[in-house]
Design a protein around this motif. Structure first.
Motif, mmCIF file in Angstrom:
data_model
loop_
_atom_site.group_PDB
_atom_site.id
_atom_site.type_symbol
_atom_site.label_atom_id
_atom_site.label_comp_id
_atom_site.label_asym_id
_atom_site.label_seq_id
_atom_site.Cartn_x
_atom_site.Cartn_y
_atom_site.Cartn_z
ATOM 1 N N ASN A 180 0.822 -1.213 0.000
ATOM 2 C CA ASN A 180 0.000 0.000 0.000
ATOM 3 C C ASN A 180 0.856 1.264 0.000
ATOM 4 N N PHE A 181 0.519 2.206 -0.883
ATOM 5 C CA PHE A 181 1.170 3.511 -0.869
ATOM 6 C C PHE A 181 0.609 4.313 0.317
ATOM 7 N N ALA A 182 1.473 4.735 1.213
ATOM 8 C CA ALA A 182 1.022 5.465 2.391
ATOM 9 C C ALA A 182 0.293 6.755 2.014
ATOM 10 N N GLY A 183 0.792 7.457 1.002
ATOM 11 C CA GLY A 183 0.177 8.718 0.606
ATOM 12 C C GLY A 183 -1.211 8.567 0.037
ATOM 13 N N LEU A 184 -1.544 7.356 -0.421
ATOM 14 C CA LEU A 184 -2.863 7.116 -1.002
ATOM 15 C C LEU A 184 -3.844 6.555 0.024
ATOM 16 N N PHE A 185 -3.362 5.685 0.916
ATOM 17 C CA PHE A 185 -4.261 4.968 1.820
ATOM 18 C C PHE A 185 -4.377 5.588 3.213
ATOM 19 N N LEU A 186 -3.277 6.084 3.775
ATOM 20 C CA LEU A 186 -3.316 6.510 5.173
ATOM 21 C C LEU A 186 -4.043 7.828 5.433
ATOM 22 N N PRO A 187 -3.890 8.869 4.579
ATOM 23 C CA PRO A 187 -4.599 10.123 4.884
ATOM 24 C C PRO A 187 -6.104 9.937 5.039
ATOM 25 N N SER A 188 -6.687 9.007 4.303
ATOM 26 C CA SER A 188 -8.128 8.771 4.369
ATOM 27 C C SER A 188 -8.480 7.546 5.202
ATOM 28 N N MET A 189 -7.462 6.902 5.789
ATOM 29 C CA MET A 189 -7.658 5.644 6.517
ATOM 30 C C MET A 189 -8.377 4.627 5.650
ATOM 31 N N SER A 190 -8.016 4.621 4.365
ATOM 32 C CA SER A 190 -8.526 3.654 3.388
ATOM 33 C C SER A 190 -10.048 3.704 3.220
ATOM 34 N N GLN A 191 -10.633 4.871 3.413
ATOM 35 C CA GLN A 191 -12.073 5.015 3.202
ATOM 36 C C GLN A 191 -12.332 5.344 1.736
ATOM 37 N N PRO A 192 -13.135 4.567 1.029
ATOM 38 C CA PRO A 192 -13.363 4.778 -0.409
ATOM 39 C C PRO A 192 -13.845 6.191 -0.711
ATOM 40 N N GLY A 193 -13.140 6.865 -1.649
ATOM 41 C CA GLY A 193 -13.547 8.189 -2.095
ATOM 42 C C GLY A 193 -13.157 9.323 -1.182
ATOM 43 N N ALA A 194 -12.581 9.040 -0.001
ATOM 44 C CA ALA A 194 -12.225 10.096 0.946
ATOM 45 C C ALA A 194 -10.786 10.543 0.744
ATOM 46 N N THR A 195 -10.503 11.804 1.117
ATOM 47 C CA THR A 195 -9.142 12.339 1.023
ATOM 48 C C THR A 195 -8.626 12.818 2.373
ATOM 49 N N SER A 196 -9.434 12.692 3.414
ATOM 50 C CA SER A 196 -9.033 13.111 4.751
ATOM 51 C C SER A 196 -9.593 12.107 5.759
ATOM 52 N N PRO A 197 -9.053 12.069 6.976
ATOM 53 C CA PRO A 197 -9.528 11.102 7.972
ATOM 54 C C PRO A 197 -11.009 11.303 8.289
#
Length: 429
Positions: free
Chosen positions: A291-308
């Motif tokens: 998993n790319f951290a910059g893609l998955f972690l900021p949104s905590m892997s929530q589909p379509g989200a860009t922030s926690p």
């Protein structure tokens, strides 16, 4: 600036520190054939705490890098996210029309409509469907120019997933990993010694000539070009001088995945490229970066989200299988280290350090505490779901969920042991 405060001074110092730390950064441009103008448009909503106005941002790429961008507060108070996004898209379209005329004068006439990437489906619907206007008559008349431009085939609004919206960096404050990810996608990189070698995947002769000038080929082509890597394989085989080939993968190990559709088909294409490389007898290294951290972690892997998330977190499966999250810079570093390392020859390089391996439950429990402290969220709901109907979701959400199913439900990244016969763990290099 009439009443500066300590907050303003702190912000100014933060900007100066960033500028001092990025003096060697710039936008890298290189020649390319038939460059196309592409626009990215985005907006926050009521981001200004002083007057509740939103910020518009747009960025334009033409060939290899970004050459025009803008970040500006809107002059109206948008009453919805769709209105804010529509205002931003209108500003981008005005710039598109002007740039198309300039490019035509310079001999780069743009055939067909210029794509404007927008991550809000409602804003796109307003531009495409006049029926929607009855609900948005409070918007200023000047923004209807966007609809006219699309009808005249000068522009075409395309839905872009939020995680790939480059203009996001121009509209709001972002976590470090997300900021650096988008900055690199805009073409902003440190100045290093570069020598450009030109070749076209769809021009065999030029591709062979380019490959003859290098020792190693690292492919990073996108999703829609994955299958065309057979052309790179043919060129490498004809050139006969390449010491190592890295096909475009950088995700899960496609030979050890239980992904469902539509991710299953994409992974099958990558696996097919592996078999073609092996059949051609080309020295290779496959990189499984997880998993790319910059893609998955900021949104905590929530589909379509860009922030926690602030009030609800969706966990795929029971949350116990462990996944691996890696910084993009680390992935690049380990890939380069593997270039001439004999331990990685004709094997898979797995980037899965133990410190970066964590279950979804542990990830959520750590971050939920932060959410409670920083956002005073006292009713944080954790929802456990089993992903069984990925096909019911529209694209690209279904792709994201299918990958999530493989990673977080099936545990594809950690449910096997790395054996020397087929792979090596990157931290051992």
């Amino acid at each position: 600036m009439s009443k500066p405060s300590e907050v303003h001074m702190g912000t100014a110092k933060r900007i100066l520190r960033y500028l001092k730390g990025t003096l060697e950064f710039g936008v890298f441009y290189q020649p390319c054939d038939n460059p196309r103008l592409i626009a990215y448009s985005d907006s926050d909503w009521a981001g200004s705490v002083d007057d509740m106005k939103s910020t518009s941002g747009y960025a334009f790429t033409f060939g290899s890098g970004t050459f025009s961008w803008n970040s500006k507060k809107q002059d109206i108070v948008a009453q919805s996210t769709a209105e804010a996004e529509y205002v931003a898209a209108s500003a981008a379209v005005n710039q598109v029309i002007w740039l198309r005329k300039i490019l035509q004068d310079l001999g780069y006439k743009q055939e067909g409509a210029t794509k404007v990437m927008v991550d809000n489906k409602s804003a796109i619907a307003i531009a495409k469907n006049p029926v929607c206007f009855s609900k948005t008559k409070h918007m200023k008349v000047r923004f209807y120019a966007l609809r006219d431009a699309e009808q005249e085939k000068e522009v075409e609004l395309i839905h872009c997933p939020s995680e790939f919206q480059l203009a996001d960096i121009l509209t709001k404050a972002l976590p470090t990993a997300r900021f650096e990810f988008l900055r690199s996608k805009l073409g902003v990189t440190p100045k290093v010694s570069r020598r450009s070698v030109q070749g076209d995947v769809y021009d065999h002769e030029s591709l062979v000539n380019a490959i003859k000038q290098v020792d190693v080929v690292i492919s990073t082509v996108g999703y829609f070009v994955l299958a065309d890597q057979v052309k790179i394989i043919d060129a490498i085989k004809e050139a006969g001088n390449v010491k190592r080939f890295f096909p475009s993968e950088f995700g899960v190990d496609v030979d050890r995945t239980s992904a469902v559709e539509p991710a299953k088909s994409a992974f099958a294409v990558k696996a097919g490229i592996r078999r073609a490389v092996e059949a051609a007898g080309i020295p290779y290294t496959y990189v499984s970066a997880n998993n790319f951290a910059g893609l998955f972690l900021p949104s905590m892997s929530q589909p379509g989200a860009t922030s926690p998330p602030r009030d609800k977190i969706v966990i795929l499966g029971d949350g116990n299988p462990k996944a691996v999250f890696n910084q993009e810079e680390d992935i690049a570093t380990y890939t380069i280290r593997a270039v001439d390392d004999p331990r990685t020859l004709n094997k898979t390089l797995y980037i899965k350090p133990s410190g970066n391996t964590i279950s979804f439950n542990d990830l959520v429990l750590d971050d939920v505490c932060l959410l409670i402290v920083h956002s005073c969220c006292t009713d944080c709901i954790v929802v456990h779901i089993m992903l069984l109907c990925v096909t019911d979701s529209p694209p690209p959400t279904n792709v994201f969920l299918a990958i999530g199913h493989a990673v977080f439900v099936k545990g594809d990244q950690t449910n096997f042991e790395i054996e020397l016969s087929f792979g090596v763990e990157a931290s051992e290099l």
